[in-house]
Design an enzyme around this catalytic site. Structure first.
Site, PDB file in Angstrom:
ATOM      1  N   ARG A   1      49.615  91.544 -23.735  1.00 24.98           N
ATOM      2  CA  ARG A   1      50.893  91.823 -23.089  1.00 24.98           C
ATOM      3  C   ARG A   1      52.023  91.144 -23.853  1.00 24.98           C
ATOM      4  O   ARG A   1      51.924  89.979 -24.239  1.00 24.98           O
ATOM      5  CB  ARG A   1      50.882  91.334 -21.641  1.00 24.98           C
ATOM      6  CG  ARG A   1      49.904  92.083 -20.753  1.00 24.98           C
ATOM      7  CD  ARG A   1      50.372  93.528 -20.532  1.00 24.98           C
ATOM      8  NE  ARG A   1      49.588  94.223 -19.539  1.00 24.98           N
ATOM      9  CZ  ARG A   1      48.580  95.053 -19.812  1.00 24.98           C
ATOM     10  NH1 ARG A   1      48.241  95.268 -21.073  1.00 24.98           N
ATOM     11  NH2 ARG A   1      47.933  95.665 -18.841  1.00 24.98           N
TER      12      ARG A   1
ATOM     13  N   LYS B   1      58.292 101.775 -24.247  1.00 26.06           N
ATOM     14  CA  LYS B   1      58.604 100.352 -24.175  1.00 26.06           C
ATOM     15  C   LYS B   1      59.838 100.120 -23.304  1.00 26.06           C
ATOM     16  O   LYS B   1      60.854 100.806 -23.485  1.00 26.06           O
ATOM     17  CB  LYS B   1      58.876  99.783 -25.574  1.00 26.06           C
ATOM     18  CG  LYS B   1      57.671  99.787 -26.507  1.00 26.06           C
ATOM     19  CD  LYS B   1      58.042  99.101 -27.827  1.00 26.06           C
ATOM     20  CE  LYS B   1      56.822  98.826 -28.677  1.00 26.06           C
ATOM     21  NZ  LYS B   1      57.167  98.044 -29.883  1.00 26.06           N
TER      22      LYS B   1
ATOM     23  N   ASP C   1      59.201 104.454 -36.506  1.00 26.07           N
ATOM     24  CA  ASP C   1      60.476 104.961 -36.022  1.00 26.07           C
ATOM     25  C   ASP C   1      60.464 104.924 -34.498  1.00 26.07           C
ATOM     26  O   ASP C   1      59.412 105.012 -33.857  1.00 26.07           O
ATOM     27  CB  ASP C   1      60.681 106.401 -36.516  1.00 26.07           C
ATOM     28  CG  ASP C   1      62.119 106.878 -36.347  1.00 26.07           C
ATOM     29  OD1 ASP C   1      62.993 106.042 -36.059  1.00 26.07           O
ATOM     30  OD2 ASP C   1      62.363 108.084 -36.501  1.00 26.07           O
TER      31      ASP C   1
END
Length: 570
Positions: free
Chosen positions: A321, A338, A373
């Site tokens: 994590r 994310k 990217d």
């Protein structure tokens, strides 16, 4: 003079803004050949960053123009926009870049309204463009060797000549012919129906130019890429001939800067690329040639289609994590999502604004095949049923300001997407001895190539790197990256007294940008065997002078070569 209806006028002004963007995009792209011929390496990097920034710049200009031109009660009335969309569709129907113009319209709408107003009535959530709307075929040159490979290659070099001559044309022809024969079965080279097809426009990126196409017979085909280099003071060199699909795929990787290539009809070139690289998603192909907003649109459409047609649910991504970001994924969709946590681990000195800045920085720098990217999204909405309960509970716990449940939907106010990879630490847990050696060799190369591009990862722990399907090691955790030239690399001073080495605190001062490469081994590797192997493969990374030498080269204006392919020799 007959005044147009407001919906038509607004649609027309949106399209005029798009034309202005496309013209500036074309001018930057068109200059790629001259920059390559003049060996203007720093200007190439500046042009690449300028072209990426151009889209948001022109969207902002167009939104300001619309606000200044039309009354607020007309422009900002959401109920009026289905009419504007209909008028816009009529305007773009005859165009050959109509898929890009739809995405442009979406960007303008989002620039004027909140994301809560998004719908297929007011925007192009789904494209209105038919799949085969144009009968154009990508402009390509065809060659039929008829057993004379050298003669065909001579014709190619004639057709793709530059203002700078080839340094050793004869040597290049010999090398290319040998590599072509080595890469294809002998019967293919002798097949009278063997055809070579090359896209008319040359692709430019960093210090290279690329001829792109395919070889095919009646029954089979292979991709074909011929990278060209400009050796300053010497001339143009045909550096390799590549027919392996995996290698060509790496050249078009999501870890690399965008190509500069003139494509008057983007869809036809994308179709040409898909023929050569059928494993690449259309979103990645659009992004690879600088249309990253179109890539974002295609990605989003693929995502919502996947969610609508499968039982896939979001789960937490495997791996350690993160201290700054929380990462989740869809098992059947090759992407991670994310979000920034509300609270960071105490050992992290960054804040939310720093993290956003670092992630946006990655979009503009040369990623040299070693940084994934990213696409930045605002206000993702998904059904609550599409989340594994444990995943949703964790996201709500660590990022409640970003992830919120609203009725039967989950709102994710801000996120980034990246290609999913196997975390390097997890890969090593199951790697054979040979795989361990190969991946640690590539891990070191990744760090060195990032440094060559003036990027220092900051946190180089194994968990912050991933392994792609091609076995390449890629960095993907950006909250501590910085320019290499900002770092102060130091040797650890000799202890003053024997007690210094036993002290819990260092006996020397440490500045905020100080880095001590001698400390890397114990931080990077808990496994002693991996630590020793890496020292044998890349021990210079533990030497401050190695890093200082790279800094000196960068400060002197050198753009260090990093090749996206294996350099072959006949």
């Amino acid at each position: 003079m007959i005044q147009q209806a407001p919906d038509i006028e607004i649609a027309r002004e949106i399209l005029l803004g798009f034309d202005d963007y496309r013209e500036h995009f074309r001018l930057i792209t068109e200059g790629a050949r001259a920059r390559f011929e003049r060996a203007q390496w720093q200007e190439i990097q500046q042009a690449s960053a300028a072209r990426i920034a151009l889209y948001e710049q022109k969207v902002g200009e167009t939104c300001r123009h619309l606000r200044a031109t039309f009354p607020e009660q007309t422009l900002l009335r959401v109920q009026f926009w289905p009419q504007i969309k209909s008028a816009y569709i009529e305007l773009i129907d005859p165009r050959f870049d109509d898929e890009l113009s739809e995405t442009w319209y979406n960007s303008i709408f989002c620039g004027l309204f909140s994301h809560d107003c998004i719908s297929d009535e007011t925007m192009f959530i789904h494209t209105t463009r038919p799949p085969s709307r144009h009968e154009h075929v990508a402009q390509a040159r065809r060659y039929r060797p008829m057993g004379d490979l050298r003669g065909m290659l001579e014709g190619i070099l004639d057709d793709y000549a530059f203002d700078v001559p080839y340094a050793d044309r004869g040597g290049d022809l010999h090398k290319l012919e040998a590599q072509l024969q080595a890469s294809l079965p002998d019967w293919v080279c002798k097949d009278p129906e063997l055809t070579v097809e090359l896209f008319v426009s040359v692709l430019y990126r960093n210090k290279g130019a690329y001829l792109l196409g395919r070889l095919f017979t009646r029954d089979e085909q292979w991709p074909l890429v011929i990278p060209l280099l400009h050796l300053e003071g010497t001339g143009i060199v045909a550096d390799a001939l590549i027919t392996d699909e995996a290698e060509v795929s790496i050249i078009f990787s999501f870890t690399r800067s965008y190509f500069m290539v003139e494509v008057p009809i983007p869809a036809e070139f994308i179709a040409f690329l898909r023929c050569i690289l059928p494993g690449k998603h259309i979103a990645e192909l659009y992004t690879s040639i600088g249309f990253y907003k179109q890539g974002k649109s295609e990605f989003y459409r693929a995502l919502i289609n996947h969610l609508a047609t499968t039982d896939d649910r979001f789960v937490m991504a495997p791996g350690v994590r993160g201290m700054v970001m929380s990462v989740f994924t869809l098992p059947g969709f090759n992407t991670v999502f994310k979000v920034i946590k509300d609270r960071f681990s105490p050992i992290k000195s960054v804040n939310r604004a720093n993290v956003v800045e670092k992630y946006r920085l990655v979009k503009n720098v040369d990623r040299v095949g070693r940084m994934a990217d990213t696409q930045e999204f605002a206000d993702f909405r998904f059904l609550t049923s599409k989340f594994d309960p444990e995943c949703l509970a964790e996201l709500l716990e660590v990022a409640p300001s970003t992830v919120q449940v609203q009725g039967d939907t989950v709102l994710i106010r801000h996120s980034w997407t990246e290609r999913r990879m196997t975390p390097l630490n997890i890969y090593l847990e199951h790697a054979s001895e040979q795989q361990t050696r190969e991946v640690l060799e590539d891990y070191g190369l990744a760090i060195k190539q990032l440094a060559a591009a003036n990027i220092f990862p900051g946190d180089m722990l194994l968990k912050n790197f991933g392994v792609t399907r091609h076995g390449r090691v890629v960095f993907y955790d950006y909250d501590e990256i910085c320019f290499l030239t900002e770092v102060n690399f130091r040797y650890i001073p000799e202890p003053r007294y024997p007690e210094d080495e036993m002290a819990s605190e260092p006996w020397y001062s440490v500045g905020p940008n100080d880095v001590f490469p001698e400390e890397f081994p114990r931080f990077l590797f808990a496994d002693v065997q991996q630590r020793r192997l890496f020292a044998k493969l890349h021990g210079e990374l533990y030497d401050a002078n190695y890093w200082k030498g790279l800094q000196d080269a960068i400060r002197e204006g050198k753009v260090i070569d990093v090749f996206p392919y294996r350099r072959q020799r006949a």
